[in-house]
Scaffold this motif. Sequence first.
Motif, PDB file in Angstrom:
ATOM      1  N   VAL A 132     -20.101 -11.477  15.231  1.00  0.00           N
ATOM      2  CA  VAL A 132     -20.723 -12.638  14.865  1.00  0.00           C
ATOM      3  C   VAL A 132     -19.781 -13.736  15.745  1.00  0.00           C
ATOM      4  CG1 VAL A 132     -21.400 -14.568  13.409  1.00  0.00           C
ATOM      5  CG2 VAL A 132     -21.967 -12.058  12.900  1.00  0.00           C
ATOM      6  N   MET A 133     -18.640 -13.559  15.529  1.00  0.00           N
ATOM      7  CA  MET A 133     -17.699 -14.524  16.024  1.00  0.00           C
ATOM      8  C   MET A 133     -17.858 -14.610  17.425  1.00  0.00           C
ATOM      9  SD  MET A 133     -14.437 -14.534  13.712  1.00  0.00           S
ATOM     10  CE  MET A 133     -14.419 -12.800  13.499  1.00  0.00           C
ATOM     11  N   THR A 134     -17.932 -13.417  18.192  1.00  0.00           N
ATOM     12  CA  THR A 134     -18.383 -13.113  19.718  1.00  0.00           C
ATOM     13  C   THR A 134     -19.278 -13.769  20.023  1.00  0.00           C
ATOM     14  OG1 THR A 134     -17.064 -11.044  19.393  1.00  0.00           O
ATOM     15  CG2 THR A 134     -18.317 -11.681  21.352  1.00  0.00           C
ATOM     16  N   ALA A 135     -20.600 -13.555  19.260  1.00  0.00           N
ATOM     17  CA  ALA A 135     -21.894 -14.190  19.495  1.00  0.00           C
ATOM     18  C   ALA A 135     -21.837 -15.722  19.535  1.00  0.00           C
ATOM     19  CB  ALA A 135     -22.907 -13.725  18.682  1.00  0.00           C
ATOM     20  N   VAL A 136     -21.183 -16.301  18.755  1.00  0.00           N
ATOM     21  CA  VAL A 136     -21.012 -17.712  18.606  1.00  0.00           C
ATOM     22  C   VAL A 136     -20.072 -18.331  19.566  1.00  0.00           C
ATOM     23  CG1 VAL A 136     -19.936 -19.787  17.169  1.00  0.00           C
ATOM     24  CG2 VAL A 136     -21.470 -17.983  15.968  1.00  0.00           C
ATOM     25  N   ARG A 137     -18.964 -17.729  19.820  1.00  0.00           N
ATOM     26  CA  ARG A 137     -18.267 -18.261  20.969  1.00  0.00           C
ATOM     27  C   ARG A 137     -18.959 -18.174  22.412  1.00  0.00           C
ATOM     28  NH1 ARG A 137     -11.941 -16.594  22.391  1.00  0.00           N
ATOM     29  NH2 ARG A 137     -11.981 -17.022  24.822  1.00  0.00           N
ATOM     30  N   GLU A 138     -19.626 -17.082  22.550  1.00  0.00           N
ATOM     31  CA  GLU A 138     -20.073 -16.766  23.785  1.00  0.00           C
ATOM     32  C   GLU A 138     -21.501 -17.245  24.028  1.00  0.00           C
ATOM     33  OE1 GLU A 138     -18.554 -15.623  26.361  1.00  0.00           O
ATOM     34  OE2 GLU A 138     -16.754 -14.994  25.392  1.00  0.00           O
ATOM     35  N   LYS A 139     -22.063 -17.856  22.879  1.00  0.00           N
ATOM     36  CA  LYS A 139     -23.429 -18.573  22.928  1.00  0.00           C
ATOM     37  C   LYS A 139     -24.426 -17.556  23.239  1.00  0.00           C
ATOM     38  CE  LYS A 139     -22.124 -23.468  23.814  1.00  0.00           C
ATOM     39  NZ  LYS A 139     -20.753 -23.048  23.533  1.00  0.00           N
ATOM     40  N   ILE A 140     -24.446 -16.372  22.582  1.00  0.00           N
ATOM     41  CA  ILE A 140     -25.417 -15.300  22.665  1.00  0.00           C
ATOM     42  C   ILE A 140     -26.240 -15.295  21.564  1.00  0.00           C
ATOM     43  CG2 ILE A 140     -25.512 -12.829  23.007  1.00  0.00           C
ATOM     44  CD1 ILE A 140     -22.650 -12.430  23.535  1.00  0.00           C
ATOM     45  N   ASN A 141     -27.413 -16.019  21.844  1.00  0.00           N
ATOM     46  CA  ASN A 141     -28.521 -16.446  21.031  1.00  0.00           C
ATOM     47  C   ASN A 141     -29.516 -15.305  20.711  1.00  0.00           C
ATOM     48  OD1 ASN A 141     -26.830 -18.753  20.748  1.00  0.00           O
ATOM     49  ND2 ASN A 141     -28.133 -20.043  22.077  1.00  0.00           N
ATOM     50  N   LEU A 142     -29.023 -14.387  19.691  1.00  0.00           N
ATOM     51  CA  LEU A 142     -30.021 -13.411  19.362  1.00  0.00           C
ATOM     52  C   LEU A 142     -30.203 -13.442  17.738  1.00  0.00           C
ATOM     53  CD1 LEU A 142     -28.417  -9.912  19.102  1.00  0.00           C
ATOM     54  CD2 LEU A 142     -27.115 -12.136  18.904  1.00  0.00           C
ATOM     55  N   VAL A 143     -31.129 -12.670  17.249  1.00  0.00           N
ATOM     56  CA  VAL A 143     -31.599 -12.786  16.059  1.00  0.00           C
ATOM     57  C   VAL A 143     -31.269 -11.260  15.427  1.00  0.00           C
ATOM     58  CG1 VAL A 143     -33.424 -12.933  14.161  1.00  0.00           C
ATOM     59  CG2 VAL A 143     -33.435 -14.409  16.149  1.00  0.00           C
ATOM     60  N   THR A 144     -30.374 -11.327  14.314  1.00  0.00           N
ATOM     61  CA  THR A 144     -30.056 -10.014  13.729  1.00  0.00           C
ATOM     62  C   THR A 144     -30.672  -9.997  12.154  1.00  0.00           C
ATOM     63  OG1 THR A 144     -27.997  -9.865  14.797  1.00  0.00           O
ATOM     64  CG2 THR A 144     -28.242  -8.634  12.893  1.00  0.00           C
ATOM     65  N   VAL A 145     -31.333  -9.047  12.054  1.00  0.00           N
ATOM     66  CA  VAL A 145     -31.765  -8.656  10.461  1.00  0.00           C
ATOM     67  C   VAL A 145     -31.141  -7.688   9.794  1.00  0.00           C
ATOM     68  CG1 VAL A 145     -33.751  -7.812   9.111  1.00  0.00           C
ATOM     69  CG2 VAL A 145     -34.319  -9.505  10.991  1.00  0.00           C
ATOM     70  N   ILE A 146     -30.457  -8.084   8.675  1.00  0.00           N
ATOM     71  CA  ILE A 146     -29.655  -7.077   8.019  1.00  0.00           C
ATOM     72  C   ILE A 146     -30.826  -6.522   6.668  1.00  0.00           C
ATOM     73  CG2 ILE A 146     -27.818  -6.669   6.325  1.00  0.00           C
ATOM     74  CD1 ILE A 146     -26.516  -9.125   7.808  1.00  0.00           C
ATOM     75  N   PHE A 147     -31.062  -5.450   6.584  1.00  0.00           N
ATOM     76  CA  PHE A 147     -31.667  -4.687   5.341  1.00  0.00           C
ATOM     77  C   PHE A 147     -30.682  -4.567   4.209  1.00  0.00           C
ATOM     78  CE2 PHE A 147     -34.134  -3.715   9.163  1.00  0.00           C
ATOM     79  CZ  PHE A 147     -35.351  -4.409   8.743  1.00  0.00           C
ATOM     80  N   ASN A 148     -30.692  -5.350   3.372  1.00  0.00           N
ATOM     81  CA  ASN A 148     -29.664  -5.163   1.923  1.00  0.00           C
ATOM     82  C   ASN A 148     -30.075  -4.622   1.108  1.00  0.00           C
ATOM     83  OD1 ASN A 148     -27.452  -5.485   0.138  1.00  0.00           O
ATOM     84  ND2 ASN A 148     -27.370  -7.573   0.609  1.00  0.00           N
ATOM     85  N   ASN A 149     -29.691  -3.198   0.968  1.00  0.00           N
ATOM     86  CA  ASN A 149     -30.352  -2.388  -0.446  1.00  0.00           C
ATOM     87  C   ASN A 149     -29.019  -1.961  -1.001  1.00  0.00           C
ATOM     88  OD1 ASN A 149     -29.525  -0.393   1.304  1.00  0.00           O
ATOM     89  ND2 ASN A 149     -31.554   0.424   1.091  1.00  0.00           N
ATOM     90  N   SER A 150     -27.824  -2.341  -0.693  1.00  0.00           N
ATOM     91  CA  SER A 150     -26.366  -2.176  -1.482  1.00  0.00           C
ATOM     92  C   SER A 150     -26.329  -0.678  -1.600  1.00  0.00           C
ATOM     93  CB  SER A 150     -26.444  -2.560  -2.942  1.00  0.00           C
ATOM     94  OG  SER A 150     -26.657  -4.122  -3.018  1.00  0.00           O
ATOM     95  N   GLN A 151     -26.396  -0.080  -0.142  1.00  0.00           N
ATOM     96  CA  GLN A 151     -26.088   1.450  -0.335  1.00  0.00           C
ATOM     97  C   GLN A 151     -26.413   2.051   1.135  1.00  0.00           C
ATOM     98  OE1 GLN A 151     -29.402   3.131  -3.007  1.00  0.00           O
ATOM     99  NE2 GLN A 151     -30.819   2.053  -1.690  1.00  0.00           N
ATOM    100  N   TYR A 152     -25.541   3.024   1.150  1.00  0.00           N
ATOM    101  CA  TYR A 152     -25.786   3.829   2.436  1.00  0.00           C
ATOM    102  C   TYR A 152     -26.974   4.744   2.275  1.00  0.00           C
ATOM    103  CZ  TYR A 152     -21.256   2.884   4.240  1.00  0.00           C
ATOM    104  OH  TYR A 152     -20.006   2.273   4.616  1.00  0.00           O
ATOM    105  N   GLY A 153     -28.257   4.188   2.588  1.00  0.00           N
ATOM    106  CA  GLY A 153     -29.494   4.652   2.263  1.00  0.00           C
ATOM    107  C   GLY A 153     -29.895   6.009   2.868  1.00  0.00           C
ATOM    108  N   ALA A 154     -29.414   6.272   4.053  1.00  0.00           N
ATOM    109  CA  ALA A 154     -29.712   7.681   4.563  1.00  0.00           C
ATOM    110  C   ALA A 154     -29.028   8.801   3.695  1.00  0.00           C
ATOM    111  CB  ALA A 154     -29.257   7.713   6.108  1.00  0.00           C
ATOM    112  N   GLU A 155     -27.840   8.493   3.443  1.00  0.00           N
ATOM    113  CA  GLU A 155     -26.955   9.505   2.899  1.00  0.00           C
ATOM    114  C   GLU A 155     -27.465   9.370   1.469  1.00  0.00           C
ATOM    115  OE1 GLU A 155     -25.590  11.489   4.598  1.00  0.00           O
ATOM    116  OE2 GLU A 155     -25.327  10.119   6.286  1.00  0.00           O
ATOM    117  N   ARG A 156     -27.871   8.510   0.847  1.00  0.00           N
ATOM    118  CA  ARG A 156     -28.288   8.464  -0.576  1.00  0.00           C
ATOM    119  C   ARG A 156     -29.541   9.290  -0.812  1.00  0.00           C
ATOM    120  NH1 ARG A 156     -26.499   5.469  -4.729  1.00  0.00           N
ATOM    121  NH2 ARG A 156     -27.893   5.287  -6.686  1.00  0.00           N
TER     122      ARG A 156
END
Length: 570
Positions: free
Chosen positions: A459-483
């Motif tokens: 994210v620090m690279t994106a901010v510094r280089e002005k790489i303006n993209l959108v990132t969605v994080i799916f937060n389910n508090s687990q490694y879902g595939a392995e669970r």
Amino acid sequence: MKSMKTGSEAFVEALRIENTEVIFGIVGSAFMDPLDIFPRGDIRFVQVRHEQSAALMAEGYARMTGRPGVCIGQNGPGITNLVTGVASAALNHTPLVVITPAVTTATMGTKSFQEIDQMRMLAPIVTWQTQVIRADRVSEALRGAFRAAIATRGPVQVDIPRDLYYGKFEEEEQQPHQYRTSGRYGGAPHGEIERAANLLLEAKRPVFLAGLGAVDSDAGAAIAALADRFAAPVGCVWLHNDAFPGSHRLAVGPIGYQGSLAAMRLLSEADVVLALGTRLNLFGTTPQYDFDFFPTNAKLIHNSINPLELGAFRPMEVGLLGDCLAVVNQLLEATEGRRPNVNHETQLRRIDDEKRNWADMVRGNSLVDGEFIHPKRALWEISQAIPKDAAVVCDVGNVSGSANPYFNFDKPRRWFGPGSLGGIGVGFPTALGVKLANPNLPVLALVGDGAWSMALQEVMTAVREKINLVTVIFNNSQYGAERRNQYDFFNERFFWTDLENPNFAAIAGEMGALGMRVDAAGDIAPKIKEAFAAERPVVLEIVIDPKVLSEPYRRDALRTPERIMSRYRN
């Protein structure tokens, strides 16, 4: 005409002549001398926060442009950090030029500071490599690297001892047309085209599959013209949803993991399969939705640009070696004015019915209300709200890996899956490279919370280089595939899959991005629209239901455990 130059000048000039716009890496003393003159060679250096991201960003850049991406790192640990991204490029058939600065020629082989055998380390995952042993061969090495990366469609390595940047010599300049071709191939032999054409004309239920070769050669329109002639449904090979225009009536979506049931049902009924620009890798054709969808009795016409891929995983009736677009144009010419055996009306009605049933199933599975956001509801809301022409980059994960049915693309180079290496944490750096390659294109990265933990520093690279993209994080508090694997195979004994996550949106905000957090399904679409309207990097964290998990990637990869010793039986 010869001119005097240093090793550093030869290095930068060779990159400039190849129109290298950007190089990804972290500053290091081993290549500081040429780095000093990058700006004068019109080369942008993007300094990342971890060299793995440098290779992945270079790969994203190459996958977006079709031209070789370039990455570099400090000798020793900087190069070991590149390995995952280079291996990803190898399995994704992505052209990459990997520069590996080395210790001085005088200290090679002495186990000096930051010395490893960089050639042997990368040998299994590059298609070509060379080690420069004289300063006056720097240009030659880089010419060879670009020639090989373009010709083999894979990563290549140039290893340069750090003292060679200081050498002085005379040499003549060469332009790209003097030492390499464009890398494009012609079509298949006439006799094989005629055999394939006859099979298609005899078919009653032909089905087409389009893969990476269709993307690389921009063959979508030509495939559509050929499919129209035979009323053939066109499915996309797993991870290449953008290989055929998604709005076309004959487009039936991707096969493979979490793909289109319509595509796989139609494929299972085919009597002739035309596979275009693909190796038909085994993982992308493993059974899904509890049935083996790849027809064993269908006659396979297999096209690839690589002769080693033809017939490697599925027995074929005809192999068409050649560029995907060239081969499709040959098939169009060979079938021009000839009457197909297929019943167009019956085929089209069958395709429409399957697509409608699948669309209803996706909608029904997605529009779910509850105390927590259902993962499929999150994907649905996102897909309805993103800009029409957006590129989507997916990481590996139980939620992000389920995105296949939710996004359709009318143009190539709009869908970027994690690739055959299947590395977790690759999505965000890849997306940064995609956005840098096409700054005016809206870019969305879909990432799980486990994957995000491995790449959030960028994210620090994106901010510094002005790489303006959108990132969605799916937060389910687990490694879902392995669970999910533990749910299916270990009697719900969950071990080391729980994650204690911080507020990722707040951390992104501290790094200079716009961080947003959502825990209600109705807020997703408005936040997505707000994110794409922002003029800086955006991280949107969506808190999803941890109890809802998608199918495992592979049910054939694990077995119910057997415990024999009394200590472990209970």
